[in-house]
Design an enzyme around this catalytic site. Structure first.
Site, mmCIF file in Angstrom:
data_model
loop_
_atom_site.group_PDB
_atom_site.id
_atom_site.type_symbol
_atom_site.label_atom_id
_atom_site.label_comp_id
_atom_site.label_asym_id
_atom_site.label_seq_id
_atom_site.Cartn_x
_atom_site.Cartn_y
_atom_site.Cartn_z
ATOM 1 C CG ASP A 125 -0.214 -0.012 2.562
ATOM 2 O OD1 ASP A 125 0.964 -0.440 2.608
ATOM 3 O OD2 ASP A 125 -0.816 0.431 3.571
ATOM 4 C CG HIS A 140 7.253 0.268 9.975
ATOM 5 N ND1 HIS A 140 7.373 0.005 11.315
ATOM 6 C CD2 HIS A 140 6.779 1.541 9.894
ATOM 7 C CE1 HIS A 140 6.985 1.060 12.023
ATOM 8 N NE2 HIS A 140 6.619 2.002 11.178
ATOM 9 C CG ASP A 141 6.043 -1.755 4.732
ATOM 10 O OD1 ASP A 141 5.600 -2.335 5.738
ATOM 11 O OD2 ASP A 141 5.394 -0.898 4.105
HETATM 12 C C1 BDR Z 1 2.955 -0.178 8.629
HETATM 13 O O1 BDR Z 1 1.931 0.785 8.452
HETATM 14 C C2 BDR Z 1 2.147 1.555 7.306
HETATM 15 O O2 BDR Z 1 1.938 2.907 7.561
HETATM 16 C C3 BDR Z 1 3.560 1.251 6.857
HETATM 17 O O3 BDR Z 1 3.660 1.303 5.445
HETATM 18 C C4 BDR Z 1 3.827 -0.119 7.389
HETATM 19 O O4 BDR Z 1 3.436 -1.111 6.475
HETATM 20 C C5 BDR Z 1 3.681 0.113 9.939
HETATM 21 O O5 BDR Z 1 2.798 0.038 11.015
HETATM 22 CA CA CA Z 2 2.927 -0.609 4.155
#
Ligand code: BDR
Ligand code: CA
Length: 308
Positions: free
Chosen positions: A11, A239-240
C-alpha cells in the site's frame, strides 16, 4: 543464484516504496507481480504511487489493483505519516504507466494455482487481498512457500496502545490469514522500530548519486518530519523493507516460533497476541521476529539501492 519468486502485496507508502525498490532489483529475488490494497491511503492513491515508483525507476513489474476497503470495518488511512498523496515528498513526471486489467485477488490466485513451484508472498499492507484470495481459493495455501508479513507487535501498537496499523486496518482479514495454516513470518514493530532511519542513513543513500538514492532521500526526509510530528521521534522506522531484507539475508532477523492470534473485540482490537509460553495450548502458526541486526539491515538496503 536461484531467485526466490515473490508476489508483493503493498500500500505504498514511503516504507513500501523502499521495499519495492529492493525487491525489484536484488538478484536473489524475482518479483512476479505487485498487488495493491487500500491502507496508507485510498486504493486509488496507493496504485498511483506504485505506478509512479515503477515509472520513475523504470521497473518492469506488473501492478494489479486490489481491494478498496477492509472486509468488515471502516477504511482507515495513515495520512498523518504518509501525507495526502500517500507518498508525499518526491515529484514525479506525468504518469503514463497503467495497471493490469485483472483484479489483484484474481491475479494472486491465478499466479499461485498455475505455478510449478511454491511462491513466497510478502504482505506489507493490510491483509485484505490475501484473506480474500484464501477465502476464494483455499487451494492457494498449498502453493505459498511462506507468507512474510510486516505487521503486528509483541508489545505495543502504533495506532492504538495495542495494535499496529496493518493489522488494525483490517483485523478480520488478519485473523483469517493467521489461522489459515500458512507458514507465516511476522516482522512486527518490535524489530521495525529498531530500523530507525537517521539523517546519516538518508545522507548515505543519497550519496549513491543515483535515482534510487535520491528518491530515498526525497521520501524519507518528509516521512521523518511526519514521524517527528506524530510520534516525537527524529528517525522514523523503516518498517516494510525488513521483510525483503530477511528474504535477501535471513541472518538479519532472529525469529521465535509461537501461536499468534488477532484480537477482534474490545479495547485491544487488532492486537497480535503472541503466545510464547503456550498458554492457549495451540499449535505454533508463525515465526515472529524478536531481534534485528541493524547494521546488516542498512547494508542490505544500500546494496539494493546501489543496483540502480
Ligand atoms: C505499517 O503501516 C504503514 O503505515 C507502513 O507502510 C507499514 O506497512 C507500519 O505500522
Ligand atoms: Ca505498508
Amino acid at each position: 543464484m536461484t531467485k526466490r519468486k515473490i508476489i508483493l502485496d503493498c500500500d505504498p507508502g514511503h516504507d513500501d516504496a523502499v521495499a519495492i525498490m529492493m525487491a525489484a532489483r536484488h538478484p536473489a529475488i524475482e518479483l512476479l507481480g505487485m498487488t495493491i490494497v487500500a491502507g496508507n491511503q485510498t486504493l486509488q492513491k496507493n496504485v498511483r504511487n506504485a505506478l509512479n515508483i515503477c515509472q520513475h525507476l523504470d521497473l518492469d513489474v506488473k501492478v494489479y489493483a486490489g481491494c478498496d476497503r477492509p472486509l468488515v470495518v471502516e477504511e482507515r488511512h495513515a495520512g498523518d505519516i504518509h501525507g495526502q498523496t500517500g507518498l508525499d515528498g518526491p515529484v514525479f513526471q506525468p504518469l503514463i504507466r497503467k495497471t493490469e486489467d485483472k483484479h489483484a485477488v484474481l491475479y494472486i490466485i491465478d499466479e499461485l494455482i498455475h505455478a510449478d513451484e511454491k511462491i513466497t508472498v510478502v504482505a506489507i499492507g493490510p491483509l485484505t487481498n490475501i484473506a480474500m484470495a484464501i477465502r476464494l481459493q483455499p487451494a492457494i495455501i498449498e502453493k505459498i512457500d511462506q507468507l512474510v508479513i510486516m505487521g503486528g507487535s509483541i508489545t505495543d501498537g502504533n495506532v492504538t496502545p495495542a495494535a499496529e496499523f496493518n493489522i488494525y486496518a483490517d483485523r478480520e482479514a488478519a485473523r483469517i490469514v493467521f489461522n489459515s495454516g500458512l507458514d507465516i513470518v511476522m516482522c512486527g514493530l518490535d524489530v521495525t522500530r529498531k530500523a530507525a532511519c537517521t539523517q546519516q542513513v538518508i545522507d548515505s543513500m543519497a550519496a549513491l548519486n543515483n535515482k534510487a538514492g535520491y528518491l530515498f532521500r526525497d521520501m524519507l526526509e518528509v516521512y521523518n518530519r511526519n514521524q517527528n510530528r506524530v510520534f516525537g521521534i527524529t528517525a522514523g522506522p523503516l518498517h516494510d523493507p525488513v521483510t525483503i531484507a530477511w528474504l535477501i539475508d535471513s541472518s538479519v532477523l532472529t525469529l521465535k516460533e509461537c501461536y499468534v492470534d488477532i484480537e477482534t473485540a474490545g479495547y485491544s482490537y487488532g492486537r497480535t497476541n503472541c503466545d510464547f509460553y503456550w498458554k492457549a495450548k495451540k499449535a505454533n502458526n508463525a515465526r515472529v521476529a524478536v531481534d534485528i541486526d541493524v547494521d546488516r539491515f542498512w547494508q542490505i538496503i544500500r546494496e539494493c539501492l546501489s543496483l540502480y
